[in-house]
Design an enzyme around this catalytic site. Sequence first.
Site, PDB file in Angstrom:
ATOM      1  N   ASP A 112       0.861  -1.180   0.000  1.00  0.00           N
ATOM      2  CA  ASP A 112       0.000   0.000   0.000  1.00  0.00           C
ATOM      3  C   ASP A 112       0.903   1.237   0.000  1.00  0.00           C
ATOM      4  O   ASP A 112       2.123   1.120  -0.002  1.00  0.00           O
ATOM      5  CB  ASP A 112      -0.929  -0.022   1.213  1.00  0.00           C
ATOM      6  N   HIS A 362      -4.682 -22.507   8.691  1.00  0.00           N
ATOM      7  CA  HIS A 362      -6.013 -22.936   8.260  1.00  0.00           C
ATOM      8  C   HIS A 362      -6.815 -21.760   7.692  1.00  0.00           C
ATOM      9  O   HIS A 362      -7.401 -21.861   6.614  1.00  0.00           O
ATOM     10  CB  HIS A 362      -6.794 -23.575   9.402  1.00  0.00           C
TER      11      HIS A 362
HETATM   12 ZN   LIG Z   1      -7.893 -26.433   7.579  1.00  0.00          ZN
END
Ligand SMILES: [Zn+2]
Lengths: 419, 477
Positions: A112, A362
Amino acid sequence: MSGLSGLSVPEDMVLRPRPSALKFDLVTKCSTTKARAATLQLPHGPVSLPMFMPVATQGSLKGLTPKQLEETSCRLCLNNTYHLGLKPGQKTLDAIGGAHKLQSWPHNILTDSGGFQMVSLLKLAQVTEDGVRFLSPHDGTPMLLTPEHSISLQNSIGSDIIMQLDDVIATTSPDHARIEEAMHRSVRWLDRCIAAHEKPHSQNLFCIIQGGLDLDLRRECCEEMVARDTPGIAIGGLSGGEAKAEYCKVVSTCTSLLPDNKPRYVMGVGYPEDILVSIALGADMFDCVWPTRTARFGNAVTSTGVFNLRHASYAYDFRPVEDGCKCTCCRPPSEGGLGITRAYIHHTAAKETAGAHLLSMHNVHHLLDLVRQARESIVEQRYPSFLRAYFGKLYAGDKNKYPQWAVDALGGVGVDLMA
Amino acid sequence: MEPTNQPKLEQLPAEMFTIIKAASNGIGPRLGTLALPGRKAIQTPHYLGLTSRGVVPHITQDNFARATSISGVYVGLEDFIEKAPPHTPPLYQFKPPDGSSPLRRFIALPEQTLLVLGARRTPPLAAPSANSNTHETVAVCTAVGFRTLRAEYYAEVVEGLKADIVVGLGDIPFGRALGHKRVVKATDRTIQWMQDHVTRRRAVVERTAQARLFAPLLPVSCAKQQHYIDSLTQDLASAISGLAAYDLASLGDLPDSLGHLPRLGFTAPSTPHDILQHIAHGIDIITIPFVIAATDAGIALDFAFPPPARNATNERDLDNPLPLAIDMWAATHATGIYPLTTGCECYTCTSHHRAYLQHLLAAKELLGWVLLQIHNHHTLDLFFAGVRLSIAGGTFEQEVERFAQAYESRLPEKTGQGPRIRGYQYKSEGRGEAKKNKAPFTMLDDGREKLAESALPAANADASELEEQGFAEKDVQ
Ligand SMILES: [Zn+2]
Ligand SMILES: [Zn+2]
């Protein structure tokens, strides 16, 4: 559109395209919505659009090694110019040879301008025609960040996509005159950024459309900036707390005026629903700190919602963070993954840094994979049904819970979620 | 309870620990191989990685498998039992579908890595009261503070977790010396607890998947715990596969009849010199808390065994011992595009450079500690490989002497701030106490949450410094 600015530059009149370090290949346009699938060739390799970009603020993504980030399938991450400008600083970046070398990241980086962070982080920042005036966070000395400074810093960082310094005003500001001034100033600053940009053949400068929630201002800004022919175009000033319906109008208005052959980046967005709706409205690129920031608090982002794994109910939950997830954390050992359970995340959350690292892996993978699936469905001309299935799963089939803004925005591009 | 299937029970695999080389008098450094079914054999002397809540601090399990060569880890049960009582800890309810070790699967430890389980983590936090253990219990420190762990309960649950090695419960008063009267009591208790544990194990019919039991030695000489040593050499002998030492004192007069057992050291060396000394006393596998402390301090270990050749006639060399480690906080590393230590082949040094490390530490980015932990454990791997070679070659004593001359006696002082204090460094002792982690900065406005993502630069940097860094210019209107 006539009478807005008197400036109208049809595409065929752009005789000398500005230098660019990217190649945009449109793969498919959705036959119902405004969604597009494209391939973007950047200096550090190709990326598929639409795309989610995780934010590695200071040159690392919340404890993940570049190798781990690569494994989430990320090929473009953000660095923040404001932070890298402070640490390690421009001189050091020059000595090292830029941010790719600093963090040993072989793929693409977007930075940015630093202006937004300054205005949002430092309450006393003040914008003048010269640039952003602010008090040093250390000793209160008055400082000035100019468009030239921002570009010079981003040239030192060496990011594949750099952003112009813009005059950012909260869309919720009641001061219309100020919003209009900011839009015009952003256009003037774009010219200064273009002039200051020393590496147009290896770094792609994106303009940033401003204009608050005023659609006429947005239209005028689109026209002005498109005429300046930057390699890519960002829609800025959003994700600042405006109503989602207003947000959608701005995005849709802008994308309708933007050329087909350039990537469109909506800055600071966002949550999975926001991203999927914005894709339907014709946007291609998104960034957000949320998946990693929220991981630190034990929040798992899944296709059935966000769950706080610090809650006692997960202490005995031996399922993966998300059933069927293909991330390194969730995949069972038989498939080469770690087979980490919710109970183990609960066990380590807020107690060991590794617990947050696992959840970041995750969450980032989830966002990247969600957008990848969206793209696949666009290519196969089934984005509308993808959207219906996504909302159906997220709200467990309860259509009364669908957010009205999403229903309306998607209705506007031919997808009836309630059908 | 007298077991009925005694003959079958006594078939302890003799091949678990093989001594390759040892001094004839039984004392001194020795070479061995520790081989357990399904695990990669470990050449000794070696070390165990220390875990906190099942993880080597900062090292996610995928990094552990890919970026380290740590061949065995030690896990403290106290990290898993804060719910008990009244609830059953989650770990005990976890039943992996394939019947494998619940503990191994819960912490996602690779199959080939040796898993050693004991009651307390290492280093343990000293219990607040002097007489924290009783005839039936020891004090352990869980995530919610000190609790008592019943010896009977310990023996029961550790057997279900299917670690490779279980360290039996001893009456070890961590952080306090054992007075004469206290030794008598500790001896009696430990005999009782170990006998009960062994009886319980002998009652199990299916013993193939049973963990090997290591007997804790009290942190005094064997003579001072003679009754317990007698028990170990007699009634418990067939059930014991190794010894756990908490003080070198207990190795000095260890009877020959226990000499064949592998010795696991919880002897808390504070420098590599200490490690060498402990190896010289016959420790086979040692735990090394200072590695993790060094990582948290931002320090990259930088020592090798045998030490690099130095010129013995060069007074400069003799007067200037080498530092044992490098403080990665030092601003001098800011542009150093080279490995943390010369020639290091660890993931960190082959993928990154000092400049990045320095930046990550200064920016308080968590990755800094990840990368340091990887490098520091790699340094240990090489150190122990060098130790084993020198024992094999018969040069260990000389090299230890050279090492003492070549290197400084202590690790460098910590200069920078470590990561946020976590459970294993500090345990809450009650409500209402002051926060241990000061916010790295305070903001007066609503930028706080956004800034929480990343710390601002050092508060002592001034504007001209910023300008020098090229961040912006001083506003001289
Ligand atoms: Zn996962
Ligand atoms: Zn290294």
